[in-house]
Design an enzyme around this catalytic site. Structure first.
Site, short mmCIF file in Angstrom:
data_model
loop_
_atom_site.label_atom_id
_atom_site.label_comp_id
_atom_site.label_asym_id
_atom_site.label_seq_id
_atom_site.Cartn_x
_atom_site.Cartn_y
_atom_site.Cartn_z
N ASP A 1 0.83 -1.20 0.00
CA ASP A 1 0.00 0.00 0.00
C ASP A 1 0.87 1.26 0.00
O ASP A 1 2.08 1.21 0.28
CB ASP A 1 -0.90 -0.03 1.25
CG ASP A 1 -2.19 0.75 1.07
OD1 ASP A 1 -2.30 1.52 0.11
OD2 ASP A 1 -3.09 0.56 1.91
N ASP B 1 -10.74 2.04 -2.99
CA ASP B 1 -11.28 1.76 -1.66
C ASP B 1 -12.80 1.76 -1.71
O ASP B 1 -13.45 1.30 -0.77
CB ASP B 1 -10.80 2.81 -0.66
CG ASP B 1 -9.42 2.46 -0.11
OD1 ASP B 1 -8.96 1.33 -0.35
OD2 ASP B 1 -8.81 3.32 0.54
C1 GLA Z 1 -5.60 2.02 2.38
C2 GLA Z 1 -6.06 0.87 1.51
C3 GLA Z 1 -7.11 0.07 2.24
C4 GLA Z 1 -6.55 -0.42 3.57
C5 GLA Z 1 -6.03 0.75 4.38
C6 GLA Z 1 -5.29 0.29 5.60
O1 GLA Z 1 -6.61 2.96 2.52
O2 GLA Z 1 -6.52 1.32 0.28
O3 GLA Z 1 -7.53 -1.02 1.45
O4 GLA Z 1 -5.53 -1.34 3.32
O5 GLA Z 1 -5.15 1.57 3.63
O6 GLA Z 1 -4.77 1.33 6.33
#
Ligand code: GLA
Length: 727
Positions: A476, A546
C-alpha cells in the site's frame, strides 16, 4: 520484419497487424518528421504528408525562413529553443545557462526483440514477436546524443516508445524536460478522452471536443494519482464503442506525469506524454545517460473497444509479470474489523473463509509494531506479538491446517513519527532542510532515493515474509509526496528527487518479486491512486479503489477497463451499507460486479445473514468457472450506466471464441418498461452458441444481431450473468 527503412524514400516504417507508422528524414541536415500513424497502408511514399512543398517549408533552400519551418514541421521529437513553440519533449540547459537544442539524424539500428529499460518497468518481447528501432539523433553544439526507441509487435497493435539521452561532451548538461513521446495528428474533429477522479472515485471518463490550445491530465503528487491518469485518447467525434478511429497513449510510469494534447494554428494536434517537467531537472555529467520511461501507443479503427483490447493484450502478454499466477479468492480483514483484531479473531475469519471455500486470508493494516490506529508504527515491520502470540508463523500454520493461505498488508514507503524507525533515523523521512515536512494520514514519506533507507525497510519486510507461510502481499501507499528532497543528492541535483524516488520504489518491488517468486503481489495506493502500467510490471493485480460499493464500482471498473485488463483489478464484495457511500445493494449483485476482476470479500462473513452467507459458495463457483473468460478474454463494452443512467453491460469472449460471458446490471429500475435487447459482440459468426441457463442455441451472428433480452425487473441494483458456450 515489423520495422524497416526505405533509403530511397528516407522513410522509417513500423507495422503492427493492423496499423502503420511512418517517419521521414528531411533536408541535408536530417530533421526527423512524423508522416503517418493509422490503419495499415502498404505505401512508403507518403512524404507528401509532410507538406514540404507548401510555404513556408523550405528548410535548406531558404535559410532565412528557418523559423517558419521550425514552427510547423511535425518533429518526431520536438526540442526547445530553435523555434518549435509547441510542447517541447526535450529542454537542455547548457553550462552557460542557455536553453536550446536542435536534433539531427545521425544513424539508426533495427534489430529483433526488445531490450529492457534499465531500472524501469517496460514491455518485453523476443525476436519472434517484435522488432526494435533506435534512431540516433545529435545536437552537435551540445554534443548531445538522443536515441529514440521504438518497438513494434507482430501480435498486437501497440508501439512502445521511449528515449535515451546521453551527454557526449566534456561539460555537464541539465535536462529540464525529457518527455518520452510526441505524436502528431491532423486535428479535424477529434475528441480528447482523459480520466479524472479522487479517492473513492478513481478514473471517471471525460470526453470532450479537442479545443485550440493545450489540454492536459497530469500529476505532481509523486504518484500517478487518484485525480488524473497517465493516459489519453484522441478519437474522431463520430467514434463509438466499436467504430471509428481512436488513438490511445498510456505511460508505463508511476510518478509525476504530463499527458497533453494541443490543437495548433494549423489544425494539427500534438499529443505528448512523459515525466512532468515541473519540478524536474536531471544533471548529465559527461558520459552519463538518462533513460525516459516508456509510452505505449495504439491506434484502432474499431473505436474505443479496439483500443482497449489492444492495450489489454499488450499488457497481459508483454508487460504484466505474473499474469499466469493463480489469483486466489480472498477474505481481507480491513472492512471486516479494521484495526480491531487479534489472533483469535483472525483465526475465526480464517475458519469462516474455510467454510465458505475462500482460499486466502489477508491480514490488512494493524499486525505490526504497536499499530492499533493510524497514528503509529509505520516503519516498524515486526509482528505485534501481543495481538498475535506466536506471530504470523503460528497464524499461517493454523490457517494452513484449515486449508486457507495467509497474506499480509505492508506500507513500506512510509514512516510514522511515532515509530522506532523515525526515532532512530529521523533523516530517513523526506524533508527539506530547515522545514518541517507536511504530515498526511499521520505519516511521512521515506526518502527512497537513499539506498540505505530502501535496504533497511526491505530487509525488515523480507524477514517477515521468510518467517511465516505467506503467499500474498498487499503493498500500500497512502499519501502523496510533499517536501520532495533527497538527502542523497547535492543541491544541483534536487530536481532528480521525485523520479529517483520512483526508481527506488521500482528497485524495491523488483527485489521483492525476485526474492519471493511464489508470492502474489497486489499493489494498492489508498485504493487506486497508483493504478498504472508501471506498477503492473511488478504486480499482476492492483486494488482498484477503496470504494467497493457495487454501483460506484461499475463506473470505476468501466473506466479502468478502457486501458487495463479485468485481470488487473482487485474487486471485492464489501460491507453493506457501504462504508464509502452508504448504499445498500443486494449481496448477489455485489458478487456479480466483483466477479470479472480478482475476486474477494472485504467483510466479516460471520455478520452476514444466513441467506447471504449461503450465496458465497455459488459466487465462488461462478468466479472459478466464468472469471477466466473475463480475465483472459476479449472485452466488449455493450452499454454504459454513465451514459444512459439506467444500466451497465459488458461482455468478454474467450480467445478461442468457445465461450462468452455477459454481465448486465440494471442500476435503476424504470416504471412501465419492457425488456431490454442488447446485441452481443465478438462471437464467431457461424458457430452455434448455447446459453447455459435457458439452453437456447443460436448462431454467433444470431446472438450478435438479435442479442439477449434482459427483463425489466422491478428493483434497483439487479445483476444478471449470461453465459454462452459454443456447441
Ligand atoms: C488504504 C487501503 C485500504 C486499507 C487501508 C489500511 O486505505 O486502500 O484497502 O488497506 O489503507 O490502512
Amino acid at each position: 520484419m515489423p520495422i524497416s527503412y526505405n533509403p530511397q524514400e528516407r522513410v522509417f516504417r513500423l507495422d503492427t497487424p493492423r496499423t502503420t507508422y511512418l517517419m521521414g528524414l528531411v533536408g541535408s541536415e536530417g530533421f526527423l518528421g512524423h508522416i503517418y500513424y493509422g490503419p495499415s497502408i502498404p505505401d512508403d511514399n507518403m512524404r507528401y504528408l509532410l507538406r514540404l512543398e507548401e510555404k513556408p517549408f523550405t528548410p535548406d533552400a531558404l535559410p532565412r525562413e528557418r523559423a517558419s519551418f521550425m514552427d510547423c514541421f511535425p518533429f518526431e521529437y520536438p526540442a526547445w529553443g530553435g523555434g518549435d513553440f509547441r510542447e517541447p519533449c526535450l529542454r537542455v540547459r547548457a553550462p552557460g545557462g542557455g536553453e536550446s537544442c536542435g536534433l539531427f539524424y545521425s544513424g539508426h539500428r533495427i534489430y529483433p526483440g526488445k531490450p529492457p529499460l534499465e531500472g524501469l518497468p517496460a514491455a518485453y518481447g523476443g525476436g519472434d514477436v517484435c522488432d526494435t528501432l533506435e534512431i540516433i539523433c545529435r545536437d552537435p553544439a551540445l554534443d548531445l546524443e538522443v536515441t529514440l526507441l521504438y518497438t513494434a509487435f507482430s501480435d498486437v497493435d501497440v508501439l512502445c516508445r521511449s528515449v535515451r539521452i546521453r551527454n557526449g561532451g566534456q561539460t555537464p548538461l541539465d535536462l529540464t524536460a525529457a518527455l518520452s513521446a510526441s505524436l502528431e495528428l491532423d486535428g479535424q474533429d477529434l475528441d480528447l478522452i482523459t480520466l479524472h477522479g479522487s479517492w473513492s472515485r478513481e478514473r471517471e471518463i471525460d470526453r470532450r471536443p479537442l479545443a485550440s490550445g493545450k489540454q492536459s491530465a497530469y500529476s505532481l503528487r509523486g504518484i500517478s494519482s487518484h485525480q488524473y491518469h497517465p493516459f489519453l485518447a484522441l478519437c474522431q467525434h463520430s467514434a463509438s464503442q466499436e467504430q471509428g478511429l481512436c488513438y490511445g497513449m498510456t505511460f508505463v510510469y508511476s510518478g509525476n506525469f504530463l499527458a497533453q494534447a494541443e490543437l495548433d494554428q494549423f489544425q494539427r494536434v500534438q499529443a505528448v506524454m512523459g515525466i512532468h517537467p515541473d519540478g524536474f531537472a536531471w544533471r548529465l555529467e559527461p558520459g552519463e545517460a538518462f533513460q525516459a520511461p516508456e509510452v505505449l501507443l495504439t491506434c484502432s479503427d474499431q473505436g474505443l473497444g479496439g483500443m482497449s483490447r489492444s492495450f489489454h493484450d499488450l499488457l497481459r502478454r508483454h508487460l504484466i509479470r505474473g499474469q499466469e499466477k493463480h489469483r486466489p479468492t480472498l477474505l481481507n480483514s480491513w472492512e471486516a474489523c479494521y484495526f480491531d483484531f487479534d489472533h483469535d479473531k483472525l483465526l475465526e475469519l480464517g475458519r469462516e473463509a474455510a467454510e465458505c471455500g475462500v482460499e486466502l486470508l489477508v491480514v490488512d493494516d494493524g499486525w505490526f509494531g504497536r499499530r492499533d490506529d493510524e497514528t503509529t508504527s509505520l516503519g516498524d515491520w515486526h509482528v505485534n506479538e501481543e495481538k498475535l502470540p506466536g506471530g504470523l508463523k503460528r497464524l499461517g500454520e493454523e490457517l494452513a491446517e484449515l486449508g486457507v493461505g495467509l497474506g499480509i498488508w505492508v506500507e513500506p514507503e512510509m514512516v510514522s513519527p511515532d515509530s522506532q524507525l523515525f526515532r532512530q533515523h529521523p533523516g530517513y523521512a523526506m524533508a527539506i532542510p530547515g522545514r518541517a515536512p507536511t504530515l498526511a494520514r499521520n505519516q511521512y514519506v521515506l526518502d527512497l532515493t537513499q539506498k540505505k533507507v530502501r535496504d533497511l525497510v526491505y530487509n525488515q519486510i523480507a524477514d517477515v515474509l521468510r518467517s511465516a507461510p505467506i503467499s500474498y502481499v498487499k503493498w500500500d501507499m497512502n499519501r502523496p509526496l510533499t517536501d520532495v528532497y533527497s538527502a542523497a543528492l547535492p543541491p544541483e541535483r534536487q530536481g532528480e528527487a521525485a523520479h529517483r524516488y520512483v526508481l527506488g520504489l521500482y528497485e524495491m518491488q523488483e527485489r521483492l518479486v525476485t526474492d519471493f517468486p511464489d508470492i502474489l503481489l497486489e499493489n494498492c495506493c489508498s485504493g487506486g491512486g497508483r493504478f498504472d502500467a508501471g506498477m503492473l510490471y511488478y504486480s499482476p493485480q492492483i486494488w482498484c479503489s477503496d470504494n467497493a460499493e457495487a454501483m460506484d464500482r461499475l463506473w470505476i471498473q468501466e473506466a479502468t477497463a478502457l486501458v487495463y485488463p479485468l485481470s488487473s483489478m482487485g474487486a471485492h464484495v464489501a460491507c453493506c451499507p457501504s462504508h464509502t457511500n452508504g448504499r445498500v445493494t443486494p449481496f448477489e449483485t455485489r458478487g456479480r460486479v466483483s466477479l470479472p476482476g480478482c475476486f474477494g470479500y472485504e467483510l466479516d462473513p460471520g455478520k452476514l445473514t444466513e441467506a447471504e452467507r449461503a450465496q458465497i459458495p455459488g459466487q465462488l463457483e461462478e468466479y472459478r468457472k466464468y472469471g477466466p473468460i473475463f480475465r483472459d478474454g476479449d472485452y466488449y463494452r455493450l452499454a454504459s450506466f454513465r451514459e444512459n443512467g439506467y444500466y451497465d453491460a459488458f461482455m468478454a469472449v474467450s480467445k478461442d471464441k468457445a465461450a462468452a460471458a455477459v454481465s448486465y446490471t440494471q442500476v435503476r429500475s424504470r416504471a412501465y418498461r419492457r425488456s431490454l435487447r442488447l446485441p452481443l459482440a465478438g462471437l464467431e459468426e457461424t458457430a452455434l452458441y448455447r446459453e447455459t441457463e435457458s439452453g437456447e442455441v443460436r448462431s454467433g451472428l444470431g446472438w450478435m444481431r438479435g442479442g439477449v433480452l434482459f427483463p425489466a425487473v422491478q428493483a434497483d441494483f439487479h445483476s444478471v450473468l449470461t453465459v454462452l458456450e459454443r456447441v
